[in-house]
Design a protein around this motif. Structure first.
Motif, mmCIF file in Angstrom:
data_model
loop_
_atom_site.group_PDB
_atom_site.id
_atom_site.type_symbol
_atom_site.label_atom_id
_atom_site.label_comp_id
_atom_site.label_asym_id
_atom_site.label_seq_id
_atom_site.Cartn_x
_atom_site.Cartn_y
_atom_site.Cartn_z
ATOM 1 N N PHE A 1 60.943 11.163 76.497
ATOM 2 C CA PHE A 1 61.534 9.944 77.030
ATOM 3 C C PHE A 1 61.667 10.048 78.544
ATOM 4 O O PHE A 1 62.225 11.012 79.069
ATOM 5 N N GLY A 2 61.141 9.024 79.228
ATOM 6 C CA GLY A 2 61.196 9.009 80.675
ATOM 7 C C GLY A 2 62.426 8.288 81.194
ATOM 8 O O GLY A 2 63.264 7.805 80.422
ATOM 9 N N PRO A 3 62.554 8.177 82.517
ATOM 10 C CA PRO A 3 63.724 7.511 83.115
ATOM 11 C C PRO A 3 63.904 6.076 82.634
ATOM 12 O O PRO A 3 65.031 5.637 82.385
ATOM 13 N N GLU A 4 62.809 5.320 82.497
ATOM 14 C CA GLU A 4 62.917 3.937 82.026
ATOM 15 C C GLU A 4 63.451 3.893 80.596
ATOM 16 O O GLU A 4 64.252 3.018 80.238
ATOM 17 N N ASP A 5 63.002 4.849 79.784
ATOM 18 C CA ASP A 5 63.484 4.906 78.405
ATOM 19 C C ASP A 5 64.973 5.206 78.353
ATOM 20 O O ASP A 5 65.712 4.628 77.536
ATOM 21 N N GLU A 6 65.423 6.105 79.219
ATOM 22 C CA GLU A 6 66.842 6.466 79.207
ATOM 23 C C GLU A 6 67.710 5.313 79.719
ATOM 24 O O GLU A 6 68.827 5.118 79.250
ATOM 25 N N ARG A 7 67.175 4.527 80.667
ATOM 26 C CA ARG A 7 67.911 3.341 81.100
ATOM 27 C C ARG A 7 67.988 2.326 79.962
ATOM 28 O O ARG A 7 69.021 1.671 79.757
ATOM 29 N N PHE A 8 66.896 2.221 79.236
ATOM 30 C CA PHE A 8 66.879 1.328 78.072
ATOM 31 C C PHE A 8 67.864 1.821 77.014
ATOM 32 O O PHE A 8 68.561 1.026 76.376
ATOM 33 N N ARG A 9 67.954 3.141 76.841
ATOM 34 C CA ARG A 9 68.892 3.729 75.878
ATOM 35 C C ARG A 9 70.332 3.380 76.262
ATOM 36 O O ARG A 9 71.140 2.997 75.406
ATOM 37 N N ALA A 10 70.648 3.513 77.539
ATOM 38 C CA ALA A 10 72.010 3.193 77.990
ATOM 39 C C ALA A 10 72.329 1.720 77.752
ATOM 40 O O ALA A 10 73.447 1.373 77.345
ATOM 41 N N ARG B 1 61.356 -8.670 74.662
ATOM 42 C CA ARG B 1 61.524 -7.686 75.727
ATOM 43 C C ARG B 1 60.233 -6.961 76.091
ATOM 44 O O ARG B 1 60.192 -6.268 77.104
ATOM 45 N N GLY B 2 59.209 -7.060 75.281
ATOM 46 C CA GLY B 2 57.983 -6.326 75.561
ATOM 47 C C GLY B 2 58.208 -4.834 75.614
ATOM 48 O O GLY B 2 57.628 -4.126 76.446
ATOM 49 N N ALA B 3 59.055 -4.314 74.731
ATOM 50 C CA ALA B 3 59.422 -2.896 74.752
ATOM 51 C C ALA B 3 58.232 -2.009 74.420
ATOM 52 O O ALA B 3 57.401 -2.343 73.575
ATOM 53 N N THR B 4 58.174 -0.872 75.078
ATOM 54 C CA THR B 4 57.145 0.117 74.778
ATOM 55 C C THR B 4 57.466 0.790 73.444
ATOM 56 O O THR B 4 58.545 0.624 72.877
ATOM 57 N N LEU B 5 56.508 1.585 72.965
ATOM 58 C CA LEU B 5 56.715 2.306 71.713
ATOM 59 C C LEU B 5 57.925 3.232 71.810
ATOM 60 O O LEU B 5 58.775 3.262 70.908
ATOM 61 N N THR B 6 58.034 3.976 72.911
ATOM 62 C CA THR B 6 59.162 4.896 73.037
ATOM 63 C C THR B 6 60.484 4.145 73.131
ATOM 64 O O THR B 6 61.512 4.616 72.625
ATOM 65 N N GLN B 7 60.481 2.967 73.742
ATOM 66 C CA GLN B 7 61.719 2.180 73.806
ATOM 67 C C GLN B 7 62.107 1.642 72.433
ATOM 68 O O GLN B 7 63.290 1.561 72.100
ATOM 69 N N VAL C 1 63.751 4.484 70.835
ATOM 70 C CA VAL C 1 65.097 4.635 71.405
ATOM 71 C C VAL C 1 66.063 3.653 70.737
ATOM 72 O O VAL C 1 67.182 4.023 70.350
ATOM 73 N N TRP C 2 65.663 2.394 70.617
ATOM 74 C CA TRP C 2 66.525 1.399 69.986
ATOM 75 C C TRP C 2 66.839 1.787 68.545
ATOM 76 O O TRP C 2 67.984 1.686 68.097
#
Length: 414
Positions: free
Chosen positions: A5-14, A74-80, A83-84
């Motif tokens: 998980f990259g920075p964008e994923d972690e922001r999405f997680r928060a 949201r056009g979320a990526t696979l990793t996002q 995360v959800w």
């Protein structure tokens, strides 16, 4: 593939974690941990409201590609999406009543549906306003889906179809607004020929009857559905008349998508509870029990990585290409893995409880039979895991024929 998980994923997680914390309050606070397999009857009306809550803030259809008509929220990526799913499970958010529409029908419409069908059906799914059920299995055609007998005949003037027949093991049919039905539209056709994929409204009194099926657990998540001249519009046939088999197989491939990861996170929660019970009862002191607990944990990790690998292979087209093409045996392998694993977990749950697993609280003042606790429901519900959704025998046949190239076995003549 790299699934870190990259920075964008972690922001999405928060963001996801904060939204869940802020919304699982009030009438929804009591839904935590409710509505999963074996308890899908709990809080049905509030969970429908929860579906609309998710839709209002764009948490339905996260992975729908915005390039395909702008349906995605949201056009979320696979990793996002992963995360959800993780945060949703960790928050003990309720079991979804809209997952069939979101995770099965919507991707199928994106892959096979017409623009008009997408415009009509995707927005209400994304808003959490319309719920769906799946009309596949029949009393004489369960895992052998090509043997279905439900028939749909075209009205004079080609205005629509009339459907007659019976479906069984239909999850959430008593709650659904619509049902996607696989029916035989070509008289005299056999096996996978002459089938069509129809979108059918459930609010047809006198033409559609839903009868709950009482299970070992005492609950009734599954239903029989009887169609007696039920109407379906001609423009609501996905993939065209006679194209139902391709659409149905594509949908089954999608059934093992991101929703599989959600399922596995739920499995992890159940395993954690079994471990806690084993420690409390002292069962974990037994070497054989410890070995089974560790084995369950290791197998669950393997399933997770297999699911991520499969999802990565499917996402090469942005998740909107024709499903199931990357690996014809992936869906069957996944079903074999989780079905047996979950069933063994149910057995282990009873083993670590010991003799008390066979009884439960009884309300003597009301002379009412006891209600099963979560682990008892787990054990009883998982007896069906190796049967529903395609039995183990059918999954092994698919792998043998489509992956290993072994000779096909004999098929029924009807």
């Amino acid at each position: 593939m790299d699934f870190s998980f990259g920075p964008e994923d972690e922001r999405f997680r928060a963001q996801a974690r904060a939204w869940l914390a802020a919304h699982l309050v009030g009438p929804y606070a009591g839904l935590k941990g409710r509505g999963g397999p074996g308890s899908e009857h709990e809080g049905a009306e509030d969970r429908r409201g929860w579906e609309r809550e998710l839709g209002a803030d764009g948490w339905i259809g996260l992975g729908w590609d915005r390039a395909h008509g702008g349906y995605g929220n949201r056009g979320a990526t696979l990793t996002q999406q992963v995360v959800w799913a993780e945060e949703y499970a960790r928050a003990q958010a309720p079991g979804r009543v809209g997952h069939i529409g979101e995770n099965l029908l919507a991707p199928t419409l994106l892959a096979y549906g017409s623009p008009a069908q997408r415009d009509r059906f995707l927005p209400p799914i994304a808003r959490g306003e319309e719920l769906w059920c799946q009309g596949y299995s029949e009393p004489e055609a369960g895992s052998d889906l090509a043997g279905i007998r439900t028939a749909a005949t075209l009205d004079a003037g080609d205005s629509g179809y009339r459907i007659t027949g019976q479906k069984i093991w239909t999850s959430l049919a008593h709650e659904a607004d619509w049902c996607f039905v696989l029916a035989r539209t070509e008289a005299g056709s056999r096996r996978h020929h002459g089938l069509s994929f129809l979108l059918v409204p459930m609010d047809q009194p006198g033409r559609i009857e839903v009868r709950p099926i009482r299970q070992l657990s005492g609950t009734s998540e599954f239903n029989e559905v009887f169609f007696d001249g039920a109407a379906a519009r001609a423009e609501h046939v996905v993939g065209g008349a006679g194209g139902g088999w391709q659409v149905a197989m594509g949908l089954l491939a999608l059934e093992r998508g991101v929703s599989t990861l959600v399922q596995q996170i739920g499995f992890a929660s159940e395993l954690g509870e079994v471990v806690r019970v084993a420690l409390r009862t002292g069962a974990a002191d037994e070497p054989t029990v410890r070995d089974r607990l560790v084995r369950q944990w290791a197998e669950l990790q393997s399933m997770r990585w297999n699911a991520l690998r499969t999802l990565g292979a499917q996402s090469g087209t942005g998740g909107q290409g024709r499903p199931g093409g990357a690996d014809p045996g992936a869906a069957s392998v996944a079903k074999l893995l989780w079905g047996g694993w979950h069933q063994r977990l149910g057995e282990l749950a009873m083993q670590v409880r010991g003799a008390p697993a066979a009884v439960g609280p009884y309300d003597w003042s009301a002379d009412r039979p006891y209600e099963l606790d979560a682990l008892q429901r787990l054990f009883l519900f998982t007896r069906a895991d190796t049967i529903y959704g395609g039995s183990d025998e059918i999954q092994r046949t698919i792998i043998a024929e489509r992956v290993l190239g072994l000779p096909k076995g004999a098929r029924p003549s009807t």
